[in-house]
Design a protein around this motif. Sequence first.
Motif, short mmCIF file in Angstrom:
data_model
loop_
_atom_site.label_atom_id
_atom_site.label_comp_id
_atom_site.label_asym_id
_atom_site.label_seq_id
_atom_site.Cartn_x
_atom_site.Cartn_y
_atom_site.Cartn_z
N THR A 1 -40.32 -56.29 17.09
CA THR A 1 -40.56 -55.11 16.30
C THR A 1 -40.53 -54.11 17.47
O THR A 1 -40.46 -54.45 18.69
N GLY A 2 -40.41 -52.92 16.82
CA GLY A 2 -40.37 -51.72 17.92
C GLY A 2 -40.80 -50.35 17.27
O GLY A 2 -40.93 -50.55 15.95
N LYS A 3 -41.24 -49.54 18.15
CA LYS A 3 -41.62 -48.11 17.56
C LYS A 3 -40.61 -47.20 17.45
O LYS A 3 -39.81 -46.98 18.39
N THR A 4 -40.77 -46.52 16.59
CA THR A 4 -39.77 -45.37 16.13
C THR A 4 -40.55 -44.12 17.06
O THR A 4 -41.44 -44.11 17.57
N ASP A 5 -39.58 -43.19 17.00
CA ASP A 5 -39.85 -41.68 17.65
C ASP A 5 -41.70 -41.09 17.22
O ASP A 5 -41.95 -40.60 17.76
N ASP A 6 -41.41 -41.40 15.70
CA ASP A 6 -42.65 -40.90 14.92
C ASP A 6 -43.73 -42.03 15.16
O ASP A 6 -44.84 -41.72 14.32
N GLY A 7 -43.76 -43.03 15.67
CA GLY A 7 -44.62 -44.08 16.00
C GLY A 7 -44.74 -45.05 15.03
O GLY A 7 -45.76 -45.77 14.94
N ARG A 8 -44.00 -45.13 13.85
CA ARG A 8 -43.83 -46.20 13.07
C ARG A 8 -43.61 -47.68 13.77
O ARG A 8 -42.54 -47.64 14.69
#
Length: 85
Positions: A34-41
Amino acid sequence: MKEGIHPNYREVLFVDLSNGFKFVTRSCVNTKETGKTDDGRELPLFKLDTSSESHPFYTGTQKSVDNMGGRVEKFRNRFGKTASK
């Protein structure tokens, strides 16, 4: 919709490993990370070797074979005459 027959279609974070470019799109691809998007999701992560941000065709850095030191002309001069018509 019937249960259990459809793939897991969800938003996935794709990351280009060559330059770090990230984009989110919907996909059925299986992922373990899993990874985090720029908006924190927090989304499933899929790593790419090449994307439109790093591929030579899309970035404009692709070289034409015709302009690479006359290699095509050299080939035609050497082998173009051997084929009889």
